[in-house]
Structure formats: C-alpha cells, structure tokens
Scaffold this active site. Structure first.
Site, PDB file in Angstrom:
ATOM      1  N   CYS A   1       1.045  -1.246  -0.120  1.00 21.39           N
ATOM      2  CA  CYS A   1       0.103   0.018   0.332  1.00 21.39           C
ATOM      3  C   CYS A   1       0.780   1.205  -0.056  1.00 21.39           C
ATOM      4  O   CYS A   1       1.848   1.471  -1.114  1.00 21.39           O
ATOM      5  CB  CYS A   1      -0.902  -0.151   1.195  1.00 21.39           C
TER       6      CYS A   1
ATOM      7  N   HIS B   1      -3.482  -6.118   2.070  1.00 16.33           N
ATOM      8  CA  HIS B   1      -3.393  -5.922   3.544  1.00 16.33           C
ATOM      9  C   HIS B   1      -3.847  -7.233   4.039  1.00 16.33           C
ATOM     10  O   HIS B   1      -4.375  -8.189   3.150  1.00 16.33           O
ATOM     11  CB  HIS B   1      -4.015  -4.944   4.136  1.00 16.33           C
TER      12      HIS B   1
END
Ligand SMILES: [Zn+2]
Lengths: 426, 241
Positions: B93, B195
């Site tokens: 990310c 994630h």
C-alpha cells in the site's frame, strides 16, 4: 424553557416514531426518534440545548464510560439528562435532550466526527477530549484529519472550556489553540497511533512522563490535573491530583483498570470547573459498576460471563490487562460487521501474547482470523462458533468457572447483551 | 549452521497502520516452520536503515506518515543499496507507492518516491475498500501459485511502467486501479495492495521471500488454521458476488 413550536411538534412526532419502533421490537427507538425530530425541525438540537448542555465528552475510547462517570458525579446537583445507550451522533443528542428531565443539565457522549457540529449547536460549558487513535479505518476518517477538524472547531468556538489530555499528542494538537483550557495528565498507554507529530510529521521523542517534537518544538503542555496509577502484586491504586495539590483516592472505583481511573480523573476535572463538590463526586463515581453492559455480569446461554467491550487496538490492549491471570480461560469474540469495522487486521496490533498460558475460546464471525493471530502468538485456542450453546465443545476449565470473561467487538457484545436473560449485575 | 536471515521492518511506527506488523510476525513464524533462523530489526525514523538486510518489509500508513517515511528513506539511500545487493522487498500500500517514482501527498501534490519500482501513483476516483482476490501470474515467482487473498484500503491508482510486471491479476476488488492488475514486481522487489496481513493470508509469499534469502527452494508447509482462514475469506468473496 421556551422551545419553538416547530421543534416541540417534531419531538412529538419523534416520540410516536420511537414508540412504534419499540412496539415492533426494533430496539429503544432513540435513533429513529431523533432522526424523525431532526427531519421535521433541522434546528431541533439548537432549540433543545439553550444553555442546558454542561458537558460533551469525546474520545476514540472510553467516551461512554467517562460520560456515565461524569453524569453520575453531577447528579449530586439534581437530575442529569444523559443518554444511556451510547447513541452518540446528532440524533442521539437530540433524543437525550428531548426525553431527559425537562430543563435538566445535560452530559452527552459525542462521536468524534460529529463533535464539531454538536459543539456549534449546543454551545456546551465544557468539552472533554480524552484520546484519539485509530478506529475502524475502513469507514472512519484518518486520525490526523479528525484532529484538524477539532482544531478548527475549537478556534470557531472560543467560549467553550476545553478539558484535554496533555499526554496524547494528537489531542494536544487538536486542543492547543483553545482560549480556555484545562490540561489533564490522563496518561496514554497506547502510543502506536501518535508516533509522529500531527503537525510536521517528525517522530516524537518520549520519555516516562513527557513527549516533544524536535521538528516544530511542540511539547507536552504542563498539566493542571495529574493522575497516578500504581499496580503492584495484583493490587492497584489510583489517585487524581488537583491543580492545588489536593489528592483524590480513586481506588474504590468499581469500573476496572487504569483507563477507567484516567476517565474518572477527566470527569473530576470537569466537575471542578462546573463547581461541584469533588469528594462527593468521587463517592458517586464509585457507585458506577457497569456502563451500558460493559463489565456487567450476564447469563448468556449456558455460561455466566463478564462482558468486556473493545473496538480497536488501544481498547483491546487495555482490556487484556484487566482479565484474570493465566491459566484462567477467556472468550474472545471478533466480528467484522459494519459497526465493528469490516477489516479486523488490527488484530495484529493487539498484544495477544499477553494471553499466553491460558486457553482462549475464539468466536465471532472472524474467529478464524483470531485463531491464526493466536497461533502466531503461541496462545492455545479452540475455535467455537457458539460458546454459549449448552452442547458447545468447551474445555473442562471453562465449565468449572463461575464467571468467564468475554471480550468482544461491538456487534458481538451487543448480541450477548440483548440476548442475555437478565443482567445479573448491571 | 545455516545463515541467519536478516529482516528489516522499515519504520513500522509510520508504515503499519493496517496490521502490517503481522507480515513480520508471519515471516518469523513461517521461518521457524522451515527451521530458518531470522533476526528482525525494527527500524524507527532517525535510526539507520541497514543496507545488508535480506528482506525489507514496508507496510501501509496515513498520508503524513507516508511522506515522512519517504523523506527519511530518500535521505538514507540504504534501501536502494540493499536492493542492488540482491535483497528482497515486500512493500504494501503506502509502502508500495513510496517505492515508485511519484505518489500524492496529503495535499494531493506529487511527491518523489524511491524509484525502485517503475510505477507512479495518482488518485482513484473512489477509494478502494474491501476484500481483494488476485491470481498470481505464471510468469511470476515459482513459489507463488495459490490464489492471493487480502483486504485493500487505499485511494491510490498505481500505473505500471515497462520496467515492472504486475504481481497478480485481479479477480475481485480493485488492486492497482486499471481493472486487471494488482501490485507490481521487478526481480525480488514486490509491491502490493494486499493487506490482511498479506503474509498471514498468503504464506507462499512469505516462503518465496525466505527462499530468495536462503537461496534454496522451500516446500510449502500447510497449517490448518491458515488454510481455514483462507478458505473462509475466499468463500466469503464468492458468496457476496
Ligand atoms: Zn512537530
């Protein structure tokens, strides 16, 4: 009190809607009641507030408990209007004011994101700001953004007295521009979400008591109120120290843990500013034993449980410390419904290693995420879909306990609370 | 004695907002299953980033923290040196975006990344939040064959240049934002929006990183708890379609 007709009619309509909702078995109806009232009279909150709002309480963690402690302490001066179910958005505030004792002073719990609007419309005497940390990131604003909104709110409402936690750098950033402010050294056990300065992004320097930023020179403000917490050999003691050095023993609080003693210190600072008798306030706060089901002992199916609620890593971290020591087994329920936050990856930020030496009953719709987290933490665990079913496959040690701790995320907590036959000790 | 694998967790106080600390926990755990000894260095800003780590891990973070981490890594230069020395990198990310040429800061202004992956990041029209499922590409690392599962939560649209391959192809969720690709890979440098944490839900990726570090093939070890979680998450996605 002179409430405009439009708002009076709107409240009446809200009450009808709430009653209908209760009849239909859809809960207490306060959200629907408040929503209807606001729709019919958009200024209902302003109309109802009119100088009655003594305090607003906001924080990521502990706002329901702090609100209850403060409202109970203030009841020494007569009835207090305060919601009892944690409804903390605009509708909840409207409803607490509309249904509480007429003309009574009000103490309201307010959601962090709704605080600017509710401060503006109610013009409270004091606002308590205890902590800001990550909470359900898939639907909440980022922490820094929230802090900037609070900062603007405080600049736009200079008449409101702010009581804020000097130990939380994000809260300090949000509150430091206040014209009238009382800093409380309320402590901050969870520092992972405030590692950098919210203003300049520099890594903060911390020692035992203080913090500072080498980038912009910001430091922890000197607190007026202090809070001391000692935990030795399973015994804990807590003391609040007033600006004049007067000590208040908080060891008799019925709500457990460091964070509740810290909440009580914030509440005591507010009582002081609002002119209440402080020893009486401490005495009254000690009568609070459960808050909207938190810490209540309830019968759930075949088990008697002490209900614990936590919504985010900071809250969980505090809960792990108030559970009985190993090898006492505990139930942990993790859900990822809307109100819990859809993403439970925060499980990896919670120091579940502290549960080592006991068996954890992993439940909730994300029990498999929890099981893997506990596997990595080397904590023994059994995955059970419904631990309260009479025929649930539970370890012997669970059945032997009189009361077992059950720590749960919001929707799992509410389900047990509502489903319980009756609260044994609410 | 076989070698100790050096893992450097880069600025977890800045880049670890979404449980990404779990990636380091997973590396530790999975290394132990394979009897690989690891050492973990958690690097805080202000501390020296080692240039000799075998695996670097960077997680996600808020905008201000992301910019702070990028600035510190720029000043250090050690990550680029580590990559030149053959280290593996897992970046998630915000960490992934930092490895590219540019990303957007809190004010929406392009900010210089490290240029270790040939990607640039601007804004998605709508924030990508939810379960992400992607299939590894057959041209990708040999050890990663199982479907990838994770949770994405980002506003970045990452455009891939010719110097990288996609890490995987999206079957559910958003990923990079172009409708098909998820993440990017060049050599041993991986960037992804997964994630979950990524290595917890996808142990093969952890095994691949460790395999690079010890320079031998690792047989995939299946753990029942992890398989149960993977199955449940993948079922959840297929049911909610
Ligand atoms: Zn600063």
């Amino acid at each position: 009190m002179n409430t405009p007709l439009r708002t009076r009619l709107a409240i009446f309509a809200g009450k009808l809607a709430a009653a209908a909702s209760r009849l239909a078995g859809r809960g207490e109806g306060m959200i629907i009641g408040g929503t209807v009232a606001l729709k019919l009279s958009p200024h209902a909150l302003e109309d109802l507030a009119q100088g009655r709002v003594a305090a607003l309480v906001s924080a990521t963690n502990g706002k329901t408990s702090t609100t209850r402690l403060l409202a109970t302490a203030m009841s020494q001066g007569g009835p207090i209007a305060s919601p009892t179910t944690g409804a903390n958005m605009t509708e909840g505030a409207v409803w607490a004011l509309a249904t509480g004792a007429p003309g009574a002073q009000a103490v309201l719990e307010v959601d962090e994101a709704y605080l600017p609007r509710i401060v503006k419309e109610t013009q409270p005497k004091v606002v308590l700001l205890a902590n800001l940390s990550r909470d359900q990131l898939d639907r909440m604003s980022e922490v820094a953004m929230l802090a900037r909104k609070w900062r603007t709110m405080i600049e736009e409402n200079p008449e409101v007295l702010i009581i804020a936690n000097a130990d939380d750098p994000i809260v300090v950033f949000a509150a430091e521009k206040a014209k009238k402010i009382v800093w409380v050294a309320a402590g901050q056990a969870w520092t992972a979400d405030s590692s950098v300065c919210p203003e300049c992004g520099t890594l903060l320097t911390r020692d035992e008591k203080t913090w500072s930023c080498s980038g912009c020179g910001r430091t922890r403000p000197t607190p007026s109120w202090n809070f001391e917490w000692k935990a030795t050999k399973g015994k804990t003691s807590a003391t609040a120290v007033s600006p004049s050095g007067e000590k208040f023993d908080l060891s008799n609080l019925n709500l457990p843990g460091r964070f509740n003693a810290s909440n009580a210190t914030m509440a005591l600072a507010a009582c002081s500013e609002l002119g209440y008798n402080l020893p009486k306030a401490v005495e009254l706060m000690s009568t609070v034993s459960a808050v909207s089901g938190r810490y209540a002992i309830v019968q759930s199916g075949a088990l008697k449980v002490r209900l614990l609620l936590a919504k985010n890593p900071a809250g969980w971290s505090e809960l792990l410390d108030i559970m009985p020591p190993a090898p006492t087994p505990v139930i942990v329920m993790i859900n990822s419904n809307h109100a819990d936050g859809r993403d439970p990856s925060w499980l990896w930020d919670v120091p579940f290693e502290r549960l080592a030496g006991r068996t954890v009953i992993a439940s909730g719709n994300r029990r498999r995420d929890l099981a893997v987290r506990l596997l990595h933490a080397a904590v023994d665990c059994v995955v059970v879909e419904d631990p309260f079913a009479p025929d649930a496959d539970l370890p012997e040690s669970v059945r032997k306990l009189d009361v077992i701790d059950c720590a749960a995320t919001y929707t799992a907590f509410q389900k047990i609370r509502v489903g319980a036959l009756g609260e044994v000790d609410a | 004695m076989s070698k100790t694998v050096k893992i450097a967790s880069i600025y977890p106080t800045l880049l670890g907002t979404y449980g990404d600390g779990g990636n380091v926990a997973a590396l530790r755990h999975i290394a132990a299953l394979h009897s690989i000894t690891v050492s973990v260095d958690e690097i805080s800003p202000g501390q020296k980033v080692p240039a000799n780590a075998d695996i670097y891990v960077l997680g996600g973070g808020e905008d201000t923290a992301q910019s702070a981490a990028a600035a510190a890594l720029h000043a250090s230069g050690a990550l680029a040196e580590g990559v030149k020395n053959g280290a593996a990198v897992l970046s998630i990310c915000a960490g992934y975006q930092i490895l590219g040429h540019t990303f957007l800061d809190a004010e929406g202004k392009p900010s210089a990344g490290l240029g270790l992956l040939d990607v640039t990041t601007d804004r998605l029209e709508k924030r990508a939040v939810g379960e992400l499922v992607a299939h590894p590409l057959s041209s990708g690392p040999a050890g990663i064959s199982a479907v990838l599962t994770g949770y994405e939560n980002h506003g970045g649209f990452t455009h891939l240049g010719s110097g990288v391959e996609p890490f995987a192809s999206v079957t559910s969720g958003i990923g990079n934002g172009d409708g098909t690709t998820e993440g990017a890979i060049n050599g041993r440098v991986i960037g992804t929006y997964l994630h979950g944490p990524c290595l917890v839900r996808n142990p093969q990726v952890a095994e691949q990183l460790l395999s690079w570090a010890v320079d031998r093939k690792l047989e995939h070890i299946v753990e029942a708890e992890v398989e149960a979680l993977r199955r449940e998450r993948l079922d959840f996605v297929s049911k909610s379609r």
